[in-house]
Design a protein around this motif. Structure first.
Motif, PDB file in Angstrom:
ATOM      1  N   TRP A 242       0.818  -1.153   0.000  1.00 34.89           N
ATOM      2  CA  TRP A 242       0.000   0.000   0.000  1.00 34.89           C
ATOM      3  C   TRP A 242       0.881   1.242   0.000  1.00 34.89           C
ATOM      4  O   TRP A 242       0.618   2.221  -0.709  1.00 34.89           O
ATOM      5  N   GLY A 243       2.015   1.170   0.718  1.00 34.34           N
ATOM      6  CA  GLY A 243       2.956   2.271   0.672  1.00 34.34           C
ATOM      7  C   GLY A 243       3.496   2.478  -0.726  1.00 34.34           C
ATOM      8  O   GLY A 243       3.871   3.579  -1.106  1.00 34.34           O
ATOM      9  N   ALA A 244       3.534   1.399  -1.507  1.00 34.01           N
ATOM     10  CA  ALA A 244       4.077   1.513  -2.846  1.00 34.01           C
ATOM     11  C   ALA A 244       3.031   1.954  -3.857  1.00 34.01           C
ATOM     12  O   ALA A 244       3.315   2.083  -5.032  1.00 34.01           O
ATOM     13  N   GLY A 245       1.819   2.177  -3.424  1.00 31.79           N
ATOM     14  CA  GLY A 245       0.821   2.772  -4.300  1.00 31.79           C
ATOM     15  C   GLY A 245       0.259   1.855  -5.362  1.00 31.79           C
ATOM     16  O   GLY A 245       0.498   2.045  -6.545  1.00 31.79           O
ATOM     17  N   SER A 246      -0.522   0.868  -4.939  1.00 39.35           N
ATOM     18  CA  SER A 246      -1.189   0.016  -5.922  1.00 39.35           C
ATOM     19  C   SER A 246      -2.552   0.608  -6.227  1.00 39.35           C
ATOM     20  O   SER A 246      -3.273   1.048  -5.341  1.00 39.35           O
ATOM     21  N   LEU A 247      -2.907   0.604  -7.505  1.00 40.62           N
ATOM     22  CA  LEU A 247      -4.189   1.190  -7.897  1.00 40.62           C
ATOM     23  C   LEU A 247      -5.285   0.138  -8.048  1.00 40.62           C
ATOM     24  O   LEU A 247      -6.391   0.454  -8.461  1.00 40.62           O
ATOM     25  N   ALA A 248      -4.950  -1.114  -7.726  1.00 42.08           N
ATOM     26  CA  ALA A 248      -5.920  -2.192  -7.944  1.00 42.08           C
ATOM     27  C   ALA A 248      -7.245  -1.898  -7.250  1.00 42.08           C
ATOM     28  O   ALA A 248      -7.270  -1.412  -6.133  1.00 42.08           O
ATOM     29  N   GLN A 249      -8.344  -2.181  -7.925  1.00 40.30           N
ATOM     30  CA  GLN A 249      -9.682  -1.936  -7.376  1.00 40.30           C
ATOM     31  C   GLN A 249     -10.559  -3.156  -7.606  1.00 40.30           C
ATOM     32  O   GLN A 249     -10.402  -3.852  -8.591  1.00 40.30           O
ATOM     33  N   GLN A 250     -11.482  -3.371  -6.682  1.00 41.19           N
ATOM     34  CA  GLN A 250     -12.476  -4.422  -6.915  1.00 41.19           C
ATOM     35  C   GLN A 250     -13.889  -3.887  -6.743  1.00 41.19           C
ATOM     36  O   GLN A 250     -14.805  -4.619  -6.434  1.00 41.19           O
TER      37      GLN A 250
ATOM     38  N   SER B 152       3.802 -12.369 -14.769  1.00 43.31           N
ATOM     39  CA  SER B 152       3.014 -12.933 -13.666  1.00 43.31           C
ATOM     40  C   SER B 152       3.618 -12.518 -12.328  1.00 43.31           C
ATOM     41  O   SER B 152       3.908 -13.315 -11.461  1.00 43.31           O
ATOM     42  N   ASP B 153       3.821 -11.232 -12.216  1.00 36.83           N
ATOM     43  CA  ASP B 153       4.430 -10.718 -11.004  1.00 36.83           C
ATOM     44  C   ASP B 153       3.693  -9.454 -10.597  1.00 36.83           C
ATOM     45  O   ASP B 153       3.025  -8.834 -11.407  1.00 36.83           O
ATOM     46  N   PHE B 154       3.835  -9.094  -9.344  1.00 33.46           N
ATOM     47  CA  PHE B 154       3.086  -7.954  -8.847  1.00 33.46           C
ATOM     48  C   PHE B 154       3.922  -6.684  -8.918  1.00 33.46           C
ATOM     49  O   PHE B 154       5.025  -6.629  -8.396  1.00 33.46           O
ATOM     50  N   LEU B 155       3.388  -5.678  -9.604  1.00 31.72           N
ATOM     51  CA  LEU B 155       4.098  -4.402  -9.720  1.00 31.72           C
ATOM     52  C   LEU B 155       3.197  -3.292  -9.196  1.00 31.72           C
ATOM     53  O   LEU B 155       2.148  -3.042  -9.757  1.00 31.72           O
ATOM     54  N   PRO B 156       3.590  -2.607  -8.113  1.00 27.17           N
ATOM     55  CA  PRO B 156       2.781  -1.487  -7.646  1.00 27.17           C
ATOM     56  C   PRO B 156       3.036  -0.251  -8.505  1.00 27.17           C
ATOM     57  O   PRO B 156       4.186   0.145  -8.703  1.00 27.17           O
ATOM     58  N   THR B 157       1.948   0.340  -9.005  1.00 26.80           N
ATOM     59  CA  THR B 157       2.094   1.446  -9.943  1.00 26.80           C
ATOM     60  C   THR B 157       2.833   2.636  -9.347  1.00 26.80           C
ATOM     61  O   THR B 157       3.675   3.250 -10.003  1.00 26.80           O
ATOM     62  N   GLY B 158       2.506   2.953  -8.088  1.00 25.77           N
ATOM     63  CA  GLY B 158       3.095   4.136  -7.465  1.00 25.77           C
ATOM     64  C   GLY B 158       4.607   4.069  -7.405  1.00 25.77           C
ATOM     65  O   GLY B 158       5.309   5.056  -7.646  1.00 25.77           O
ATOM     66  N   ALA B 159       5.128   2.894  -7.094  1.00 24.08           N
ATOM     67  CA  ALA B 159       6.579   2.756  -7.018  1.00 24.08           C
ATOM     68  C   ALA B 159       7.189   2.809  -8.415  1.00 24.08           C
ATOM     69  O   ALA B 159       8.294   3.309  -8.603  1.00 24.08           O
ATOM     70  N   VAL B 160       6.443   2.299  -9.396  1.00 19.94           N
ATOM     71  CA  VAL B 160       6.958   2.327 -10.763  1.00 19.94           C
ATOM     72  C   VAL B 160       7.067   3.766 -11.267  1.00 19.94           C
ATOM     73  O   VAL B 160       8.073   4.149 -11.866  1.00 19.94           O
TER      74      VAL B 160
ATOM     75  N   THR C 291      -3.248   9.768  -1.139  1.00 24.30           N
ATOM     76  CA  THR C 291      -2.448   8.810  -0.377  1.00 24.30           C
ATOM     77  C   THR C 291      -3.356   7.948   0.490  1.00 24.30           C
ATOM     78  O   THR C 291      -3.150   6.740   0.621  1.00 24.30           O
ATOM     79  N   SER C 292      -4.362   8.567   1.063  1.00 27.12           N
ATOM     80  CA  SER C 292      -5.266   7.815   1.919  1.00 27.12           C
ATOM     81  C   SER C 292      -6.034   6.754   1.128  1.00 27.12           C
ATOM     82  O   SER C 292      -6.346   5.689   1.636  1.00 27.12           O
ATOM     83  N   ALA C 293      -6.296   7.035  -0.146  1.00 22.87           N
ATOM     84  CA  ALA C 293      -7.078   6.088  -0.950  1.00 22.87           C
ATOM     85  C   ALA C 293      -6.228   4.980  -1.551  1.00 22.87           C
ATOM     86  O   ALA C 293      -6.619   3.816  -1.533  1.00 22.87           O
ATOM     87  N   VAL C 294      -5.067   5.309  -2.087  1.00 22.00           N
ATOM     88  CA  VAL C 294      -4.306   4.284  -2.814  1.00 22.00           C
ATOM     89  C   VAL C 294      -2.845   4.173  -2.387  1.00 22.00           C
ATOM     90  O   VAL C 294      -2.123   3.332  -2.911  1.00 22.00           O
ATOM     91  N   GLY C 295      -2.374   5.006  -1.479  1.00 23.02           N
ATOM     92  CA  GLY C 295      -0.973   4.944  -1.084  1.00 23.02           C
ATOM     93  C   GLY C 295      -0.141   5.977  -1.817  1.00 23.02           C
ATOM     94  O   GLY C 295      -0.684   6.893  -2.438  1.00 23.02           O
ATOM     95  N   VAL C 296       1.172   5.816  -1.734  1.00 26.07           N
ATOM     96  CA  VAL C 296       2.066   6.825  -2.292  1.00 26.07           C
ATOM     97  C   VAL C 296       2.292   6.575  -3.781  1.00 26.07           C
ATOM     98  O   VAL C 296       2.787   5.527  -4.171  1.00 26.07           O
ATOM     99  N   VAL C 297       1.879   7.536  -4.600  1.00 28.43           N
ATOM    100  CA  VAL C 297       2.157   7.446  -6.030  1.00 28.43           C
ATOM    101  C   VAL C 297       3.199   8.517  -6.327  1.00 28.43           C
ATOM    102  O   VAL C 297       2.904   9.706  -6.309  1.00 28.43           O
ATOM    103  N   GLY C 298       4.417   8.100  -6.569  1.00 28.95           N
ATOM    104  CA  GLY C 298       5.528   9.036  -6.606  1.00 28.95           C
ATOM    105  C   GLY C 298       5.674   9.801  -7.907  1.00 28.95           C
ATOM    106  O   GLY C 298       5.466   9.255  -8.991  1.00 28.95           O
ATOM    107  N   PHE C 299       6.001  11.041  -7.802  1.00 30.58           N
ATOM    108  CA  PHE C 299       6.544  11.860  -8.877  1.00 30.58           C
ATOM    109  C   PHE C 299       5.587  12.253  -9.999  1.00 30.58           C
ATOM    110  O   PHE C 299       5.962  13.005 -10.881  1.00 30.58           O
TER     111      PHE C 299
END
Lengths: 314, 657
Positions: B175-183, B300-308, B245-253
């Motif tokens: 979550w700190g890395a900012g994943s945008l996944a939604q369900q 087939s790996d997990f990539l958090p968008t915010g960190a990317v 940040t409260s909704a999806v975490g840190v999305v950098g830059f």
């Protein structure tokens, strides 16, 4: 309930163990009383059984399975949270985190043998100063199927602590146990099942080949609905909607505790989660914690939990 | 930032359309499988995935991108700083830290309101960073330097809290890395009205903001109340970043990149910059997220968008650096305050008593097998005392070297946030270790140290190459260093979120424990500390002259260029070696020089010596606390020192304001 699991039977200490325990106990209390110069401890250690320290949950529980009580283990504080069984004797000393085993304690405990894994190679040079190191590799990329690697590691461990006979009996028991689970499960002909740990309301870890859970599933005849290969620890991190890649609508989904508090209420509001056929009602189950990075004991705990589940809920 | 714009033929709408069409292409690829007719009977979950995962995720990306970019654009306009953004000012990281702490220790607070917690955290870091910046006339460098320091500090702390609490489940990392996944539509439906409300408020400040472009005085003349305007704009910007940040975490830059793109594409007027930044940010984040989903599917790996976004966004700082104007400033002399009511002479006896006391305590007081406290006691065999001595020596040497490197950097740059932690050397060392841990099957300790040293050297070389081109302006070097740190941080964030247990090893390393020290390393660190300290004392004349400014020091017969190269080399060497012992984020190098100066040691030699004593002792104390307080478990010395040190430092800096 399912059959009494072997772990509880083989834990009853034999006579030799009992005297060992007492002596060890005495020794520990001399430490506490402050009577102990290092030399005295070493002299005792020669006549006493091996003073073994284990830095891995799987190895610790395997030791107990061989009828050996370790002198001290790492991360003891969390044993009840992840490993649960077999119960850990009260006198086992906590060594602190496995990645930073307390070296002051190591020096004071004067172990004969220290069990480590490849995961801890970063500190093995440091730890080696305090006793003979035995590195047992279960979770490593080259090992492939974890259950087989765990069986091999159990035999190696037994050979190093002089418990070969106990090891064979332990493995026979586990084999018989898995076989029993297989037979009981076969009567129910369960559907494919998927196993997850929820990380938060949007993400989960799902267990696949070559992990311990996947191996056990194959052993006891349950089809793992998640067929994608995972990392060599046996899991893959996914976001919840990826569960929809599971094709068979008859699949059952099993989540392990601990589930973070807000997960189930939030999922209940997710239409996507609601739409997953295996996410609710009779197709969704919660199991008590089971260690995903364990060895044969942890495999048996998983098998027992699952067999009970299949027998009572399906 | 206006000059390079001429080269672009683009106008902002063209840019948005181009970005949007790339998004459309990628999104089509992503969505096609879900549009197909279901093949399995009675299990039509693909349509559901499309409706309740892909679409809400896209909306979330759009809204978050817009909100963060609007926030960044507001910051950039009001602070007139092209490098301001929620990421570079530490706003997102502050929100994240507050949320992590609340999740772990005060879950009841979260129930009361996630947004409020995030807002409190980001407001605190904003107040801190902007408060510090205000005292330096909002110099772009100072502001971003403080911001990134706060950002790194919050990030490290959040990671380590997580580490201490949860070994197996890494939810907070994700979550700190900012994943945008939604369900579902919960987040994408609640976010837009909040963002919309704030955007409307932003609309109210557009006019006064554009008047500000005429200059502060003309704007005041036209009736703009500057203080109010600043407060209002900054509050809106902080709130925007906090709710994302409260909704999806840190999305950098994203908040940094989008406004810059808007201006490069030709947006000039305030309104245009705000509007186009939001649109560009929205499409850009959607683009990144769609690409990440396609890629993640591939591996087939997990990539958090915010960190990317952070991995790709942080190098942009380096590019930006070359384009900024900067002025050489001198050390603010007024700062030599009498806060502690000490003159150097009076502080000396305190040091003389405190140092041996702390050393003795660290050596002799520990805990036994049963966990009881003991002075010496049963556990303290020669072997155990040797162990403690080793760690004490390592901590002491590291503390001394970091403190002295801090003195050098602060005197040389005249920037109070300058410190070895931001030189990037530590980041290089971390990167080296990370690569070693992830590429070599089982790197031993020696190999890890080697990799760390190599990484530090490479970064030092890069920074030098970069700095030579920039004319060795100290602030540029620092900012380049911290931009690299942010990048390393982002890479480590991606690794952590993937959940690979090896990431724990990296984190352990980053948290700065003296655990792995062996006698050779400890002795080497000790010798290095003595040698470098001696070298610095020999160079003390430079350290006295450089703060006077380049022309003055040249008049006094000093070549500032050569002096800077030598001093940077020494500081780099010191921080590199120290990082190997106590990790990259101890903040001792930031703190000790300040305390020394506050205590009245203002000239180079006394300040160096006092800082060395203070830094060394502080580190030993931190190590001792870490070893004993949750025995047999241990808290890394670097973390303890950051925990105690950072708030203390902030207090100190506030006092001076």
């Amino acid at each position: 309930m399912c059959c009494p699991i072997p772990i509880s039977t083989h834990r009853s200490p034999m006579c030799g163990d009992r005297s060992f325990l007492t002596r060890r106990h005495l020794l520990a209390s001399t430490f506490v009383a402050g009577l102990l110069p290092g030399a005295f401890g070493r002299a005792q250690a020669q006549t006493a059984p091996m003073r073994i320290i284990s830095l891995d949950y799987g190895l610790s529980s395997t030791l107990l399975g061989l009828g050996v009580t370790p002198l001290a283990i790492s991360d003891r504080a969390d044993w009840g949270r992840w490993v649960r069984e077999p119960e850990l004797p009260a006198e086992v000393v906590d060594l602190g985190s496995s990645l930073e085993v307390n070296r002051e304690l190591l020096a004071a405990l004067t172990p004969d043998l220290i069990l480590t894994t490849p995961y801890l190679d970063g500190i093995s040079d440091r730890v080696a100063a305090y006793g003979r190191l035995l590195r047992l590799s279960v979770y490593a990329p080259e090992n492939g199927a974890i259950l087989e690697a765990a069986v091999r590691a159990t035999r190696t461990l037994a050979a190093n602590v002089g418990r070969e006979a106990e090891a064979e009996r332990f493995l026979e028991r586990s084999d018989a146990f898995f076989e029993d689970c297989r037979a009981r499960i076969a009567r129910k002909a369960p559907p494919p099942m998927a196993f997850v740990n929820f990380l938060d309301a949007r993400h989960a870890r799902i267990y696949g080949p070559p992990g311990l859970f996947d191996n056990v599933l194959a052993r006891i005849g349950v089809e793992n609905a998640w067929k994608e290969p995972s990392n060599y620890w046996g899991f893959q991190t996914i976001s919840i909607e990826e569960l929809s890649r599971i094709q068979d609508p008859k699949t059952h989904l099993v989540a392990f505790d601990p589930i973070p508090g807000d997960v189930l209420p939030k999922l209940a509001r997710s239409p996507l989660w609601q739409a997953l056929p295996f996410a609710q009602g009779k197709q969704f189950h919660v199991l008590p914690p089971a260690l995903m990075f364990g060895m044969v004991n942890e495999g048996m705990r998983f098998a027992r939990l699952l067999t009970t589940l299949v027998e009572t809920r399906l | 930032m206006t000059a390079p714009a001429a080269r672009f033929r683009f106008s902002p709408p063209v840019l948005v359309v181009v970005l949007a069409s790339i998004v459309a292409l990628l999104a089509w690829r992503l969505a096609t499988p879900y549009l197909a007719v279901p093949t399995v009977d009675g299990y039509d979950v693909r349509r559901m995935v499309l409706h309740y995962s892909l679409l809400p995720r896209a909306v979330t990306a759009l809204v978050c991108g817009a909100a963060l970019s609007l926030s960044g654009a507001l910051f950039q306009q009001i602070l007139r700083n092209p490098m301001a953004s929620p990421t570079t000012l530490g706003i997102s990281a502050g929100a994240n830290l507050a949320l992590v702490v609340a999740t772990l220790y005060l879950p009841a607070l979260l129930a009361a309101g996630r947004d409020a917690v995030a807002l409190a955290g980001s407001a605190a870091s904003a107040a801190l960073v902007i408060g510090l910046g205000a005292r330096r006339g909002f110099s772009p460098f100072s502001l971003v330097l403080s911001g990134l320091v706060v950002s790194l500090w919050c990030g490290a702390l959040a990671a380590i809290f997580t580490l201490l609490n949860d070994r197996y489940l890494v939810s907070l990392f994700i979550w700190g890395a900012g994943s945008l996944a939604q369900q579902g539509w919960d987040i994408p439906l609640s976010l837009p009205w909040k963002v919309g409300l704030l955007a409307a408020l932003a609309g109210l400040v557009v006019r006064p903001l554009s008047l500000l472009e005429l200059g502060d005085e003309s704007a005041s003349g036209l009736g703009v109340r500057l203080a109010h305007l600043r407060l209002a704009s900054v509050s809106i910007a902080v709130a925007l970043a906090a709710i994302v940040t409260s909704a999806v975490g840190v999305v950098g830059f994203i908040g940094l990149v989008a406004p810059i793109l808007a201006r490069l594409a030709g947006a000039r007027k305030t309104l245009a910059v705000l509007v186009w930044s939001s649109l560009i940010g929205a499409t850009l984040l959607l683009l990144t997220d769609t690409a990440v989903q396609l890629l993640a599917g591939q591996f087939s790996d997990f990539l958090p968008t915010g960190a990317v976004t952070a991995v790709f966004g942080s190098p942009l700082m380096l590019i930006l650096l070359g384009r900024l104007k900067l002025r050489q400033r001198t050390l603010p002399r007024a700062a030599a305050g009498k806060w502690l009511a000490f003159s150097g002479r009076k502080a000396l006896p305190v040091l003389v008593v405190a140092v041996p006391f702390v050393l003795l305590m660290a050596l002799c007081v520990g805990r036994g097998i049963d966990g009881g406290w003991a002075f010496l006691g049963d556990i303290a065999t020669t072997e155990v005392l040797g162990l403690r001595a080793m760690r004490i020596l390592a901590a002491l040497s590291a503390g001394v070297m970091l403190a002295v490197a801090g003195v050098i950097l602060q005197r040389m740059t005249g920037n109070e946030m300058a410190s070895p932690e931001v030189l990037g050397v530590s980041a290089g060392a971390t990167m080296g270790v990370t690569i070693a841990i992830f590429t070599i099957a089982a790197p031993g300790l020696f190999l890890q140290f080697g990799a760390a040293a190599l990484g530090a050297l490479v970064v030092l070389a890069i920074i030098f190459a970069f700095a030579m081109r920039a004319g060795l302006a100290p602030e540029r070097i620092l900012l380049a260093g911290i931009a690299l740190s942010a990048m390393v941080d982002a890479v480590v964030g991606v690794l952590n979120a993937s959940g690979d247990p090896r990431a724990l090893l990296v984190l352990r390393w980053m948290s700065g424990s003296t655990y792995a020290i062996d006698p050779v390393t400890a002795a080497a660190a000790g010798i290095a500390a003595i040698l470098t300290l001696a070298a610095v004392l020999l160079l003390r004349r430079w350290l006295d002259l450089l703060p006077l400014g380049a022309p003055q020091s040249m008049a006094l017969g000093l070549s500032p260029f050569r002096a800077r190269i030598v001093l940077f080399c020494v500081a780099g060497l010191m921080s590199g070696i120290a990082t190997l012992c106590v990790g990259p984020l101890s903040f001792v190098g930031l703190m000790a020089p300040h305390i020394a100066r506050e205590a009245g040691f203002t000239r180079a030699r006394p300040q160096t010596l006092a800082a060395a004593f203070i830094g060394g002792t502080f580190m030993v104390l931190a190590d001792w606390i870490g070893r004993t307080i949750i025995f047999p478990y241990q808290i890394p010395a670097g973390l303890i020192s950051a925990l105690i040190g950072a708030p203390f430092l902030m207090m100190l800096l506030r006092r001076k304001a």
